[in-house]
Structures are given as structure tokens and as C-alpha cells.
Motif scaffolding. Structure first.
Motif, PDB file in Angstrom:
ATOM      1  N   UNK A 138     108.746  41.976 115.387  1.00 30.93           N
ATOM      2  CA  UNK A 138     108.751  43.302 116.012  1.00 30.93           C
ATOM      3  C   UNK A 138     108.435  43.279 117.512  1.00 30.93           C
ATOM      4  N   UNK A 139     107.607  42.320 117.949  1.00 29.84           N
ATOM      5  CA  UNK A 139     107.275  42.279 119.379  1.00 29.84           C
ATOM      6  C   UNK A 139     108.503  42.024 120.253  1.00 29.84           C
ATOM      7  N   UNK A 196     113.815  43.695 123.289  1.00 25.42           N
ATOM      8  CA  UNK A 196     114.771  42.698 123.795  1.00 25.42           C
ATOM      9  C   UNK A 196     116.000  42.618 122.884  1.00 25.42           C
ATOM     10  N   UNK A 197     115.753  42.702 121.586  1.00 21.19           N
ATOM     11  CA  UNK A 197     116.856  42.631 120.622  1.00 21.19           C
ATOM     12  C   UNK A 197     117.822  43.804 120.855  1.00 21.19           C
ATOM     13  N   UNK A 229     105.525  42.954 104.397  1.00 22.38           N
ATOM     14  CA  UNK A 229     104.583  43.599 105.303  1.00 22.38           C
ATOM     15  C   UNK A 229     104.900  43.438 106.782  1.00 22.38           C
ATOM     16  N   UNK A 230     105.871  42.604 107.137  1.00 21.22           N
ATOM     17  CA  UNK A 230     106.214  42.425 108.550  1.00 21.22           C
ATOM     18  C   UNK A 230     107.544  43.106 108.852  1.00 21.22           C
ATOM     19  N   UNK A 231     107.594  43.820 109.967  1.00 24.39           N
ATOM     20  CA  UNK A 231     108.854  44.434 110.371  1.00 24.39           C
ATOM     21  C   UNK A 231     109.674  43.404 111.141  1.00 24.39           C
ATOM     22  N   UNK A 232     110.909  43.228 110.708  1.00 24.34           N
ATOM     23  CA  UNK A 232     111.757  42.230 111.357  1.00 24.34           C
ATOM     24  C   UNK A 232     113.139  42.807 111.684  1.00 24.34           C
ATOM     25  N   UNK A 233     113.810  42.123 112.605  1.00 20.60           N
ATOM     26  CA  UNK A 233     115.208  42.434 112.901  1.00 20.60           C
ATOM     27  C   UNK A 233     116.007  41.191 112.544  1.00 20.60           C
ATOM     28  N   UNK A 234     117.011  41.393 111.684  1.00 22.70           N
ATOM     29  CA  UNK A 234     117.860  40.271 111.319  1.00 22.70           C
ATOM     30  C   UNK A 234     119.230  40.502 111.955  1.00 22.70           C
ATOM     31  N   UNK A 235     119.541  39.694 112.954  1.00 22.80           N
ATOM     32  CA  UNK A 235     120.816  39.847 113.661  1.00 22.80           C
ATOM     33  C   UNK A 235     121.832  38.906 113.045  1.00 22.80           C
ATOM     34  N   UNK A 294     118.447  33.873 123.776  1.00 24.29           N
ATOM     35  CA  UNK A 294     117.307  33.651 124.666  1.00 24.29           C
ATOM     36  C   UNK A 294     116.030  34.305 124.128  1.00 24.29           C
ATOM     37  N   UNK A 295     116.137  35.075 123.049  1.00 26.45           N
ATOM     38  CA  UNK A 295     114.936  35.671 122.443  1.00 26.45           C
ATOM     39  C   UNK A 295     114.426  34.715 121.362  1.00 26.45           C
TER      40      UNK A 295
END
Ligand code: FAD
Ligand code: NAG
Ligand code: NAG
Ligand code: NAG
Length: 537
Positions: A282-283, A287-288, A316-322, A341-342
């Protein structure tokens, strides 16, 4: 000119006009359904089961229709309730809501004229029907008919190439994995779905986002022609030059115009590609989202890239799956630099065949769960894209108690090259303005375990979108367009195409189906003048 001659000329003109008018009538007002069935070898007066059906209940109408189908085609083509084959069928839809629907019988056509017969039998008896290709529409009744006849295209599963291999003729019993497997030996593919088990029928008539869509447009923009069974059972091939109004309407009009028995799709080369998911914590979300907006804007400069980003909560963790794919086997294409680059938690990107990529996506989408898809579109805007993700995660705890829940907010785009390609072959029916891109296509996809929680989920998603739409309207970026293939049963997809396209679809339907067979006897899914279901909460 004498009065008499004037009259004669007048009558001659009239009768000429009448003859011409007749020619433009696709189905005459006195169309005889029983006679038409006779033309397909079904002698209605010789079938005992049909005698009881005159204007009785739906139940008796469907008993008559199913009995007739069985006597004409045999029980191997007509699956009766409570048989293992029937239970296999109902148990093989993607969503639990569709699996719960119990048709009176399931009919498996073996050739296109069998489809003519079932449509005419439905008209004769009044028994409703639905049709299933891949069975991946989420809501009840979309592709299975409660108490009626469900047409299962499964055995209409040929894929053939024309002489110069420029067009693949694909029957609607195919799922995309089968299409790609048939074409792979030739080094070819077509525009098509991104998961193996998605059906050709629903995906193409509703739109179709493919790994190749920035290069060629959506799946419906790459159809050379459709072979379609119209309401009178007549089979026509609609293309840019023949029945061009029907061709236009089938590209986005869903199941309202007829049942397509052949999708003739332009082929494309299919070399090795790159694909995989890059997962971010999430941090890095801002950028995503910056990378997402940049990549969408770069689409005109590199059409090989395709992507969607799923925002989910995992353990329990918020994620972005690209999910980043490239339709050439290039290890680090410049267009994906903003994503690469992220720092990522994991990255499964590797070279793959199209089939391997589609199998991978397929494995992430189990069957038999309760499911909802629900979509909203806006003009691409980075500030808004960030706000909506934050808002999504802020309300997610409201449903975290729901058993087996897995909600995802998914971001994709209708890019400028896609919009441009939507003007090909006379344009499609979706009503997207090529000058107003790129469009940010958002949808919520959610599965959960128990019927008991349906209301909680539908209300949660509805409220989420209400707030999101209000915000988008506030910012002046709301786009009324609704993508059929991601829409919930509570959304009016056809109205979202705009008044002009809705009127045009209705007039095309009125011409090829003047008795509105496909909208009344086939009540499921998105109809031209109504939502599938009124939001009940
Ligand atoms: C896991 C998953 C992945 C997906 N991936 C993509 C993707 O990559 N790109 C994308 O754009 N969408 C995608 N979708 C959405 C997908 O396009 C829709 O779910 C679509 O309706 C599926 O088509 P189907 O044939 O499997 O559905 P079905 O439920 O069989 O059919 C849907 C509707 O189409 C009608 N229909 C089917 N065949 C015909 C025909 N021959 N003639 C007329 N009407 C017909 C049916 O009657 C029904 O009303 C995905 C969905 C899921 C669940
Ligand atoms: C249809 O069936 C009826 C009743 O059995 C029969 O009299 C008639 O000749 C049949 N018509 C055709 C065209 O076979
Ligand atoms: C049910 O489906 C399974 C798996 O697809 C298949 O092997 C089996 O033959 C089917 N049974 C019937 C009765 O159709
Ligand atoms: C479709 O997109 C491609 C690649 O982005 C572009 O080169 C082409 O001009 C577009 N086609 C049309 C008809 O606009």
C-alpha cells in the motif's frame, strides 16, 4: 395527362412501393411459425406433445417444448431434469447464482438449424429460453433459463480457417482456450478473452478486452462477420456489407438481436508474449496509480502493452496486483518502466504462450462461488484514481466479516488506440466517443460463500458506486457508459450507450425481430429497454 392515366400512374407507383416495402420486411406480419418449423423438418401436427400446449402455463408450454425437442432430437441432445448430465450442466457455471437456476431441459444443438428449431418451438409454445456459451456471466438467468429451455452451445465447437487463414470461423460452444489451441499450430490467434474458460459468445457480443486490444481494438471490432439465427429461424451472415445494420448491432447489443452460430474473426499472428503479476504494497499505491495513468497515456506510442490492476486485501494487507502483459517476448519494454521502477513484493513475469498466460489467469478464478461484477467508467484522472482506491479500502472493513469474501477493485482503461479502433468497419454500438479518451474502466469483482450474505454484498457494492459516481460527477469526469461484460444485473447497459444508439438498436431489433422474441421469450441478461433486475434494497 388524363385523370385516368394519372390514376394508373398513381397505382403503379403505389404497387411498386408496396413491392419494395415487402422486400424490406424481414419477417412478414403473417409469419407462420408452424410452417417455418415444417421447413426445418418438424411437422407440428404429427407431434402429440404439442397438442396440450395452446396458451397454457409456462410449465405446460415448457413440458411440451422439451418433449418435442426430445422426440425430434433424442434424449442425448435434450438433458432432462435430475439426470447426471443435467446436474453436470447446472453445476458447471462460473457463479453459484447461475448454477442455482433450474431449466426445464437443456438443449444441445448439433448444427445451426437446430438453433432455428428451438427458437421457433419457443415461439410456438411460449416456453422461454436462454443460451449459454462459456457460462461466465455472473448473475442468475443471464445464460440459463429458470423453468425454460437452456440452449447449451457446447457441441457447436468447431474452429476452422478460411483459405488464406485471414479469418477463423469460431462456433459459440468454444471457450477462448479452445480457440487459441486450435490456432496455435498455425502461429495464429484472434482477439479474444484473457482467461481460458471464458466463452466466445458472451465476450464478443458484449465487447471483449484482449491482450492485443491496444493494437487492434476490442474483440467485437475484429469480427469479419456473424452467422446468426434470427427470430424467424432464418440464418443470415451479417458483415460490413451485408445486413450491415445487424452487424453493427451485434457488436455490443448482447443477445438481443439473435443467436450467433458462427463468429468469423480476423486472425492475427501470435508469437511468444510476456505476462505476469507484479505485486505492490500500500505504501506504493500512489506510484502505482501514477504508473497506471502514464502507461495508459503512452498507449498510442506502444500498442503491445496491456494491463489491469487489482486492488485487494490479502491476509490483512492491502495490495495492488498489476497484471502486465506484452504481446511480444520483450523482457523489459520501456512502456512498463514506471511499474518496474516501483519495488515489488513479487513478480511472476516471464515469457509465455498466449495459452499459458490464459491458463494462469483462469486458475485465479475458481468456479461455483457466489459472484458479482459491477462497473463504472470515468474520464482518466490521477487524483480521482487515488481517491477511489483509498475510499475502497476505507469501506472494506464493513464487509470483512462476510464468510469467504474476496472483493477486488480493478482498474483498466479504454485507451485512445482502442477508441480509434472502435470506429473500424462502421463502428460498434457501445457509444464511446473516440474524442473523449482515455476512459478509466473500473469494476468490482467479488466472491463470497453464502446466499445469506447476498444482500450485504449487493448493498455494499451499490453504496460504494453511489459515492464514487457522485464524486466523479462533482469532478466533471463521470462517463455514463457501462461495459456490458462487467455490469451487474442492476445496471441499464443499453441506455448507457446513449439515446441515439439505443434507438438504433431498437430499430434494428424491430426489423429482424418484429415480435421481440429475443427480448420477451429470452428474458435474461441486458435487454434493450430494461434492467435485468431492479435493485431491491
Ligand atoms: C474470470 C473472468 C475473466 C474474464 N476476462 C475477460 C476478458 O479478458 N475480457 C473481457 O472483455 N471480459 C472478460 N470477462 C467478462 C466476460 O466477457 C463476460 O463474463 C462474458 O459474458 C462471458 O461470456 P460467456 O460466453 O462465458 O458467458 P455466458 O454466460 O455463456 O453468456 C453471456 C451472455 O451472452 C449471451 N450469448 C452467449 N453466446 C451467445 C451467442 N452465440 N449469440 C448471442 N448471445 C450469446 C448469453 O445468452 C448470455 O446472455 C471475464 C469474466 C470472468 C468471470
Ligand atoms: C404432418 O403430420 C400430419 C399428421 O400426422 C400428416 O397428416 C401430414 O401429412 C404431415 N405433413 C407432412 C408435410 O409430412
Ligand atoms: C459429467 O462431467 C464429467 C467431467 O466433465 C464427465 O467426465 C462425465 O462424463 C459427465 N457425466 C455425464 C453423465 O455427462
Ligand atoms: C488501431 O490501433 C493501432 C495501434 O495503436 C493504430 O496504429 C491504428 O491506426 C488503429 N486503427 C484505427 C482504424 O484507428
Amino acid at each position: 395527362m388524363s385523370l385516368l392515366l394519372q390514376f394508373a400512374a398513381y397505382f403503379a407507383a403505389c404497387s411498386l412501393a408496396l413491392v419494395q416495402a415487402d422486400k424490406s420486411v424481414f419477417e412478414p406480419a403473417d409469419f407462420d411459425v408452424a410452417a417455418a418449423l415444417g421447413n426445418y423438418g418438424v411437422n407440428t401436427s404429427a407431434i402429440a406433445s404439442l397438442e396440450i400446449s395452446k396458451e397454457q402455463s409456462t410449465e405446460s408450454a415448457c413440458l411440451a417444448a422439451c418433449g418435442t425437442l426430445t422426440s425430434v432430437f433424442g434424449s442425448h441432445r435434450v438433458l432432462a431434469e435430475n439426470t447426471p448430465a443435467y446436474n453436470n450442466f447446472t453445476g458447471s457455471f462460473w457463479s453459484a447464482q447461475q448454477e442455482e437456476v433450474k431449466p426445464r431441459c437443456v438443449f444441445k444443438p448439433a448444427k445451426n438449424t437446430d438453433v432455428s428449431v428451438i427458437v421457433l418451438l419457443s415461439r410456438l409454445t411460449g416456453c422461454p429460453f436462454a443460451a449459454r456459451s462459456g457460462g461466465h456471466a455472473a448473475f442468475a438467468g443471464a445464460s440459463s433459463s429458470p423453468g425454460g429451455i437452456t440452449i447449451w452451445f457446447k457441441d457447436l465447437n468447431e474452429v476452422t480457417l478460411n483459405g488464406d487463414k485471414s479469418v477463423a470461423s469460431v462456433e459459440p460452444g468454444n471457450v477462448w482456450g479452445q480457440v487459441y489451441k486450435a490456432l496455435e499450430p498455425y502461429g495464429l490467434a484472434t482477439l479474444g478473452g484473457r482467461a481460458s474458460d471464458i466463452g466466445v459468445g458472451g465476450l464478443t457480443t458484449g465487447g471483449g478486452i484482449s491482450y492485443y486490444s491496444n493494437e487492434y481494438g476490442w474483440v467485437l471490432d475484429n469480427v469479419e462477420s456473424f452467422e446468426v439465427v434470427t427470430a424467424s429461424g432464418q440464418i443470415v451472415t451479417a458483415s460490413e456489407t451485408k445486413y450491415s445494420d445487424l452487424y453493427w448491432a451485434l457488436r455490443g447489443g448482447g443477445n438481443n438481436l439473435g443467436l450467433v452460430t458462427k463468429f468469423n474473426l480476423y486472425t492475427i499472428p501470435s508469437p511468444m508474449m510476456r505476462g505476469g503479476a507484479r505485486i505492490f504494497t500500500q505504501d506504493h499505491f500512489s506510484d502505482v496509480l501514477g504508473a497506471f495513468v502514464k502507461v495508459v497515456h503512452d498507449a498510442p506510442r506502444d500498442p503491445y502493452a496491456q494491463y489491469y490492476i487489482a486492488f485487494v486485501s490479502a491476509k490483512g494487507a492491502n495490495i495492488a496486483s498489476a497484471e502486465l502483459t506484452y504481446s511480444k517476448d520483450v523482457a523489459d519494454p520501456a512502456i512498463f518502466k514506471p511499474f518496474r521502477s516501483i519495488p515489488a513484493v513479487s513478480d511472476t513475469t516471464s515469457s509465455k504462450t498466449l495459452i499459458e498466460q490464459c491458463d494462469e489467469i483462469n486458475s485465479l478464478n475458481p468456479i461455483g462461488l457466489r459472484e458479482v461484477y459491477w462497473t463504472v467508467a470515468v474520464q482518466l484522472n490521477e487524483e480521482f484514481a487515488n481517491w477511489a482506491v483509498d475510499y475502497f479500502f476505507s469501506v472494506l472493513p464493513q464487509v470483512s466479516h462476510v464468510k469467504g469474501i474476496n472483493p477486488a477493485l480493478i482498474y483498466q482503461a479504454v485507451t485512445e488506440p482502442m477508441l480509434k479502433n472502435m470506429t473500424k468497419y462502421g463502428g460498434n454500438a457501445l457509444g464511446l466517443d473516440p474524442a473523449k479518451g482515455p476512459v478509466h474502466l473500473m469494476h468490482i469483482s467479488c466472491w463470497w460463500a453464502d446466499t445469506f450474505d447476498d444482500k450485504t454484498i449487493y448493498k455494499f457494492v451499490n453504496d460504494f458506486w453511489d459515492t464514487v459516481i457522485a464524486k466523479a460527477k462533482d469532478m466533471g469526469i463521470y462517463n455514463r457508459w457501462i461495459y456490458m461484460n462487467y455490469a451487474s444485473e442492476f445496471q441499464d447497459v443499453i441506455a448507457s450507450y446513449g439515446d441515439e444508439n439505443k434507438d438504433r438498436l431498437q430499430s434494428v431489433a424491430g426489423k429482424y425481430d418484429p415480435k421481440a422474441v429475443y427480448q420477451t421469450l429470452q428474458p435474461g441478461y441486458f435487454k434493450l429497454n430494461r434492467v435485468p433486475a431492479v435493485f431491491p434494497y
